[in-house]
Design a protein around this motif. Sequence first.
Motif, PDB file in Angstrom:
ATOM      1  N   SER A   1      24.087  43.389  46.206  1.00 33.84           N
ATOM      2  CA  SER A   1      24.286  44.752  45.720  1.00 33.84           C
ATOM      3  C   SER A   1      23.983  45.785  46.801  1.00 33.84           C
ATOM      4  CB  SER A   1      23.442  45.015  44.473  1.00 33.84           C
ATOM      5  OG  SER A   1      22.084  44.895  44.779  1.00 33.84           O
TER       6      SER A   1
ATOM      7  N   GLY B   1      26.893  45.856  49.010  1.00 29.81           N
ATOM      8  CA  GLY B   1      27.981  46.515  48.277  1.00 29.81           C
ATOM      9  C   GLY B   1      27.805  48.015  48.254  1.00 29.81           C
ATOM     10  N   LEU B   2      26.555  48.446  48.033  1.00 20.96           N
ATOM     11  CA  LEU B   2      26.271  49.885  47.960  1.00 20.96           C
ATOM     12  C   LEU B   2      26.653  50.607  49.244  1.00 20.96           C
ATOM     13  CD1 LEU B   2      22.790  50.282  46.257  1.00 20.96           C
ATOM     14  CD2 LEU B   2      24.913  51.347  45.608  1.00 20.96           C
TER      15      LEU B   2
ATOM     16  N   TRP C   1      34.926  47.616  41.532  1.00 19.94           N
ATOM     17  CA  TRP C   1      33.762  46.775  41.249  1.00 19.94           C
ATOM     18  C   TRP C   1      32.521  47.243  42.015  1.00 19.94           C
ATOM     19  CZ3 TRP C   1      32.294  44.301  45.754  1.00 19.94           C
ATOM     20  CH2 TRP C   1      33.268  44.182  46.743  1.00 19.94           C
ATOM     21  N   GLY C   2      32.785  48.032  43.081  1.00 18.54           N
ATOM     22  CA  GLY C   2      31.656  48.569  43.848  1.00 18.54           C
ATOM     23  C   GLY C   2      30.793  49.511  43.019  1.00 18.54           C
TER      24      GLY C   2
ATOM     25  N   THR D   1      28.483  53.761  34.632  1.00 22.13           N
ATOM     26  CA  THR D   1      29.472  52.844  35.219  1.00 22.13           C
ATOM     27  C   THR D   1      30.536  52.477  34.195  1.00 22.13           C
ATOM     28  OG1 THR D   1      27.712  51.992  36.611  1.00 22.13           O
ATOM     29  CG2 THR D   1      29.699  50.675  36.495  1.00 22.13           C
TER      30      THR D   1
ATOM     31  N   LYS E   1      38.634  49.103  44.893  1.00 19.39           N
ATOM     32  CA  LYS E   1      37.259  48.564  44.966  1.00 19.39           C
ATOM     33  C   LYS E   1      36.353  49.113  43.860  1.00 19.39           C
ATOM     34  CE  LYS E   1      37.522  47.792  49.915  1.00 19.39           C
ATOM     35  NZ  LYS E   1      37.068  48.187  51.236  1.00 19.39           N
TER      36      LYS E   1
ATOM     37  N   VAL F   1      30.843  49.004  50.303  1.00 23.28           N
ATOM     38  CA  VAL F   1      31.993  49.045  49.380  1.00 23.28           C
ATOM     39  C   VAL F   1      32.052  50.428  48.746  1.00 23.28           C
ATOM     40  CG1 VAL F   1      33.042  48.032  47.327  1.00 23.28           C
ATOM     41  CG2 VAL F   1      31.757  46.584  48.903  1.00 23.28           C
ATOM     42  N   VAL F   2      33.159  51.115  49.003  1.00 24.11           N
ATOM     43  CA  VAL F   2      33.279  52.479  48.508  1.00 24.11           C
ATOM     44  C   VAL F   2      34.403  52.535  47.466  1.00 24.11           C
ATOM     45  CG1 VAL F   2      33.630  54.874  49.171  1.00 24.11           C
ATOM     46  CG2 VAL F   2      32.556  53.291  50.762  1.00 24.11           C
ATOM     47  N   PRO F   3      34.048  52.556  46.168  1.00 28.13           N
ATOM     48  CA  PRO F   3      35.097  52.648  45.160  1.00 28.13           C
ATOM     49  C   PRO F   3      35.734  54.041  45.181  1.00 28.13           C
ATOM     50  CG  PRO F   3      32.922  52.489  44.140  1.00 28.13           C
ATOM     51  CD  PRO F   3      32.710  52.520  45.607  1.00 28.13           C
TER      52      PRO F   3
ATOM     53  N   GLY G   1      27.365  48.454  42.026  1.00 30.03           N
ATOM     54  CA  GLY G   1      26.333  48.332  43.060  1.00 30.03           C
ATOM     55  C   GLY G   1      24.981  48.884  42.637  1.00 30.03           C
TER      56      GLY G   1
ATOM     57  N   SER H   1      31.418  56.550  45.172  1.00 29.53           N
ATOM     58  CA  SER H   1      30.133  56.072  45.658  1.00 29.53           C
ATOM     59  C   SER H   1      29.410  57.244  46.273  1.00 29.53           C
ATOM     60  CB  SER H   1      30.337  54.991  46.712  1.00 29.53           C
ATOM     61  OG  SER H   1      29.134  54.774  47.378  1.00 29.53           O
TER      62      SER H   1
END
Lengths: 427, 274
Positions: free
Chosen positions: A376, A379-380, A138-139, A75, A136, A383-385, A142, A405
């Motif tokens: 989390s 988020g996983l 920050w995802g 990460t 995103k 949330v798709v970075p 996750g 992700s």
Amino acid sequence: MLLIAGFLVLATLIPQKPELTKAEYFTLKQKYPLFTKFISFTGLDHIYTSWWFLAVVSVFTLNLVLNLTGRIKITLRHMSSNKSPPSPDDIERSKYRHVLDVTVLDDALKERLTRTVSGLGFNVKQFREGILGTKKMWGLWGIPLFHGSLLLILTGIMISGLTRFSGTFEIAEGQTFSGQAEELIQTHYGLLALKPKPDFQLMLRKFNVEHWAPEHPKLIQSTVDVYEEGNLILSEKVEINKPLKYKGFAFYQSRYFGHAAYMTLLDKVTGQSNSGYVNFPSKKHDTGVFKQSFVLPLLGYRAQIKYDPLYPELMVIKILNGTEVKWEGIVKKGGGVDLGRYYLRFNDIVKWTAFFVSWDKGIPVLYSGFVVLSLSVLGLVFVVPRRLWLLYNKDKILVGVEVLSRSMETFEEEFEKIVKSLKESIK
Amino acid sequence: MNFEIVLYWLGTTLYAFGGILAIVGVVFKKEKLLSLAIASSAIGLIPHGGAIIIRWVRVAHGPYINMYEVMSSNAWVAMFFYFVIQKRFRFLVNASAVVLPVIVLAMGFGLMSSARDIPLPPSLKSYWLILHIIFAKLCSASFLISFGSAALYLYKSAATNNPSFSERLPSLQKLDVFVYKFNAIGFAFLTIMIVIGSIWANNAWGRYWAFDPVETWSLITWLAYGLFLHLRLNRKWTGKRSAVITVAIFGLSLLAFFFIPYFLKTVHSEYLVR
């Protein structure tokens, strides 16, 4: 994970010693001697505390630690690469790629492209080589947070298991609990339990039960007062789902309750008296005759008492010395039984209930783990970075989009939308 | 027969009618029948919802105490969830041939269970319980859709003797992605359901985990879905292997939530199976 799941299945199918009463275990032993011997020898009768189950959980925990460190490194690497300008390698490794043809790649066009990428919700960084857009990011935390939260939960469970103290006590209206060991039944101390002692007293002021129907209680509520050095500190109503938390202790309302006879044994010679509550057993219905027997202190006589809620002022008392009946009759509230030197007074009929008390320092750690785990895992999944590169290459712009992700494998629709917007901006 | 049961039967009949239309529509490639199946089932939500509301008002608590209420509300949420999802992803309309019969089975299971009114006991009077149940229903609905997608995947990949039927189905790639996505979404909801259940238990009884059989089997199901996600993401187990595992762990989740309370003594069965 498979091993843990397998052991959990076994633990629900094989009777576990801690869940059985001594009588149940004895019956099982009588019925299936070989089976009982086998599960006792292998530890299958106490799976959750067996060394091999704890060893598997330890390996799982170690795996989590290693995984977590690896995930944090990945990460951080991803996060630091957000500062680099786009390169052909970035485009090459992108799952989604496109080439835009342009006639003139001037500053105005670059500005338009920047606005478009920004308009698509990306944080934009401009470089001489092109544009980097991130969304995103920050995802990315996750997965490390998810695994970290599991470690936090296991830590909470460990603290709890080692230091937790719990017990149950019965208390009648007007009675006080001060945390002495003899007041508690079914106590449990963790291996390193600090055996905390409350420096306060808890008095049951009033107990109230309401019913929907005879077998269905609607409300089970205790009004308790907390005293410290004789001073009233607080009064609170405790219900199931509404525990009282005070100075690290938590008091939980039990669903058990019943009637209690408040009695006094008076020594007529010395003038000394001994008062106490005799709890009648809990029953589903608050009807019929309640019976209890107890030994009178000092005298050693056995007393048998009977109470019927239909006659709230009366109680049947029988005093026995071995098999010899010393006294038998009906006593009115406030009255008593003359036993020569001693006098047994029937003061009142009150209600009793039970509380479960616990002291658990693992809970805050456990709950922190729960919060991180829930956030989390959401988020996983949701949330798709993603990262977008526009690399300037003479009369072409190379577009690459990387979805960071692993939980999102299809991105076609959004990519088509991105390409369409970019095409419009270069027109 | 009271009005609530009439509405329940009406809802069940409309779902069953929808299910038959869906199967016929998929087999005979009749787009119109599929639309009718969805419409019939969507209309079924109204009387079924009415039955739930009538009971809710009468017993003064949500539909989550006994098995009749649980199956009824689970079926309603799953049907509604599926209706919304297939509006967004039109190709999922074909999954109605699997999803609708499962919903009808759930309704039938509810009908066979005791429907007597049980007033809300003090232990179940908690906002945590309501959240616990909402996430339980959401995870059941997600797993049902992933199961439907997996079943269709397996059928399509094996259906060489009936190409006309399999043509109607979404591409294998799309089905595979849906199997994965709804397992992942269901896993998230399952995680939150377990977490909330644990907090509720601690608040009510002072213990956050007691190895109650349903608790334990929920954890087993969670581990199974976790294993699926690891195999999918790290070992690239996609396609047929992913679909087979999904069918198996969906069976495991049914066992955990709907059958274990019948076989083992658990705090969850105190009212559920009476």
